[in-house]
Design an enzyme around this catalytic site. Structure first.
Site, PDB file in Angstrom:
ATOM      1  N   LYS A  56     -19.289  10.595  -9.493  1.00 19.10           N
ATOM      2  CA  LYS A  56     -19.960  11.771 -10.046  1.00 19.10           C
ATOM      3  C   LYS A  56     -21.081  12.255  -9.126  1.00 19.10           C
ATOM      4  O   LYS A  56     -21.443  13.430  -9.148  1.00 19.10           O
ATOM      5  CB  LYS A  56     -20.488  11.469 -11.437  1.00 19.10           C
ATOM      6  CG  LYS A  56     -19.383  10.982 -12.382  1.00 19.10           C
ATOM      7  CD  LYS A  56     -19.268  11.782 -13.619  1.00 19.10           C
ATOM      8  CE  LYS A  56     -18.096  11.457 -14.509  1.00 19.10           C
ATOM      9  NZ  LYS A  56     -17.388  10.211 -14.381  1.00 19.10           N
TER      10      LYS A  56
HETATM   11  C1  PLP Z   1     -16.045  10.050 -14.793  1.00 16.34           C
HETATM   12  C2  PLP Z   1     -15.266   8.911 -14.226  1.00 16.34           C
HETATM   13  C3  PLP Z   1     -13.854   8.912 -14.201  1.00 16.34           C
HETATM   14  C4  PLP Z   1     -13.022  10.027 -14.815  1.00 16.34           C
HETATM   15  O1  PLP Z   1     -13.142  11.240 -14.126  1.00 16.34           O
HETATM   16  P1  PLP Z   1     -12.747  12.619 -14.837  1.00 16.34           P
HETATM   17  O2  PLP Z   1     -13.182  13.669 -13.907  1.00 16.34           O
HETATM   18  O3  PLP Z   1     -13.543  12.645 -16.133  1.00 16.34           O
HETATM   19  O4  PLP Z   1     -11.284  12.585 -15.090  1.00 16.34           O
HETATM   20  C5  PLP Z   1     -13.207   7.837 -13.598  1.00 16.34           C
HETATM   21  N1  PLP Z   1     -13.898   6.805 -13.075  1.00 16.34           N
HETATM   22  C6  PLP Z   1     -15.251   6.759 -13.102  1.00 16.34           C
HETATM   23  C7  PLP Z   1     -15.943   5.581 -12.521  1.00 16.34           C
HETATM   24  C8  PLP Z   1     -15.988   7.814 -13.659  1.00 16.34           C
HETATM   25  O5  PLP Z   1     -17.334   7.753 -13.674  1.00 16.34           O
END
Ligand code: PLP
Length: 477
Positions: A115
């Protein structure tokens, strides 16, 4: 290549076309839909080849420049340089783990999860837009861990932005708590609500649904539907393709196809890949990996979409994928129904009325036309995959990435490199690593320091009035 002006419309059809920077400040479109580019920008093979020597921040400025046509290119270059300044030199390192699989390292940022890739850019972009408009913005959000910490780390110390992040009291890991609560910046407000994540989310929805309050206190959001995040995530699909094809003889590079496996929750990350493919990156397949909360896998395998309630959502060992109603799926549905807003609205009305939609007649198109396939990985799969990858390559992977590797293996094809997006570092999930391998992960002195630092958090009952008063008293105006 000329930069054609790109404008953004709503998936539900009720929003006048807007420039990119406007979509950054808004959550949902006013008609309840999501902002999408009126026309997806495209990159021809020659242009893509011309980007081969660029650094990651330079490439990001090029790709984001195709979306953010209202922001001057030199400003974008400055923003991407600042966003990724504290990452390792490559920003997104690739490493092979054998068996035809390469990991794409997206977790080199301050919170050790992917993120950060989008949030660090969004922090820069919001500051830029607010500066230009001479405005302030108070971000209000709810988090179960990862999104909130990435947002706070990206926005801390920014002059025109403050963050109010609601989290469920006692329900995050000690690591996640420390990542948020150890921040002592004056513009970061941690609020621990006596309740679960859904209670936090409901409080945020009620406040931002009150338009008078929202405008009076200049509230905004950086949730996973924010188009700035989707655009920033598209960059690493371009980057990974360029790095893989560095090893291919130049005359075979053009159109050389690779596949990506994406650990998925809210369908944001894989949607960015879908856009990158639509823009011209030679992607053969996008492999969606789900955990036990496999609503999306069910949809892509059968064509039946049946979101589940919070009560039917399991708490798993890949917690950031514990989502049973993926908000970004709407942007895919919009493409699937030929960008017809009425059919998008029909889709969601059917869910409201009968709890599911049956698109099984369209299901063959998911792979044939869009290249999307899917699979599910369970707790036992995660443990076995973490162990197997460690034994074969010496690499430790986190549980979300393990879901990606497990499902990727089920979709390997000869001569097509398979890239798995590494969405978090194993250090964040030490307990599962121990369960899988018996290894006790050492934390760096920096992370130890973070865990031991004093914490800054306001505890609050699950009460809308209390939250309103707190925000009114602490918001920037
Ligand atoms: C947010 C997240 C995901 C999922 O990603 P999306 O964009 O919501 O599909 C997968 N792995 C981790 C570690 C995350 O923080």
């Amino acid at each position: 290549m000329t930069r054609t002006d790109v404008r953004y419309v709503s998936t539900r059809g009720g929003m006048a076309p807007q420039p990119f920077s406007e979509t950054l400040l808004e959550g949902l479109a006013p008609d309840g839909g999501l902002a999408v580019p009126a026309q997806l920008p495209s990159v021809d093979a020659e242009t893509l080849e011309g980007w081969r020597a660029l650094t990651y921040p330079q490439l990001a400025a090029e790709v984001l420049g195709l979306f953010a046509t209202d922001i001057p290119r030199e400003d974008l270059a400055r923003m991407t340089a600042a966003a990724y300044a504290d990452f390792p030199d490559e920003v997104v390192p690739l490493r092979s783990i054998g068996g035809g699989i390469t990991l794409v390292g997206l977790s080199e940022g301050p919170t050790l999860a992917f993120k950060d890739m989008a949030m660090q850019f969004l922090g820069q972009a919001l500051s830029h837009v607010l500066e230009r408009k001479d405005q302030v913005l108070n971000i209000v959000g709810a988090t179960s861990g990862d999104t909130g910490s990435a947002a706070e780390h990206a926005l801390r110390g920014k002059e025109r932005v403050s963050v109010f992040m609601l989290s469920p009291q006692g329900r995050m890991s000690p690591f996640q708590r420390a990542q948020m609560y150890s921040l002592d910046d004056a513009n970061v407000h941690n609020i621990a609500v006596a309740g679960v994540f859904d209670d936090c989310q409901n409080l945020v929805k009620r406040l931002s649904g009150d338009l008078d309050f929202k405008h009076a206190h200049r509230l905004g959001a950086v949730n996973s539907i924010n188009l700035g995040r989707i655009a920033a995530q598209a960059v690493y699909y371009f980057w990974a393709w360029l790095r893989v094809t560095d090893a291919v003889e130049p005359e075979f590079r053009r159109g050389f196809e690779v596949s990506f496996a994406v650990p998925s929750g809210n369908f944001g990350n894989i949607l960015s890949g879908f856009y990158a493919k639509g823009m011209g990156v030679p992607i053969r397949r996008l492999v969606l990996a789900a955990n036990e909360n496999n609503v999306l896998d069910e949809f892509f395998r059968t064509g039946v979409y049946r979101p589940r309630s919070a009560a039917d959502t399991y708490a798993t060992s890949s917690p950031s994928m514990d989502i049973s109603k993926a908000s970004n799926l709407e942007r895919f549905i919009h493409e699937l129904v030929g960008r017809d807003p009425r059919r998008v609205a029909d889709f969601f009305r059917a869910i409201d009325e009968q709890g599911f939609v049956d698109l099984s007649a369209e299901q063959p198109r998911f792979d044939a036309e869009f290249g999307i396939v899917s699979g599910t990985s369970t707790h036992a799969d995660r443990l076995a995959t973490i162990r197997a990858v460690h034994e074969a390559s010496g690499e430790l992977i986190d549980p979300h990435t393990a879901d990606g590797v497990k499902v990727a293996r089920d979709h390997l094809e000869p001569d097509v490199p398979m890239l798995v997006l590494e969405t978090a570092k194993p250090q964040k999930f030490a307990e599962t690593i121990r369960e899988a391998t018996g290894i006790e992960l050492e934390l760096s002195p920096e992370l130890r320091g973070m865990l031991d630092a004093p914490q800054h958090v306001t505890e609050m009952v699950d009460d809308e009035q209390a939250l309103r008063e707190f925000i009114a008293a602490h918001a920037l105006h």
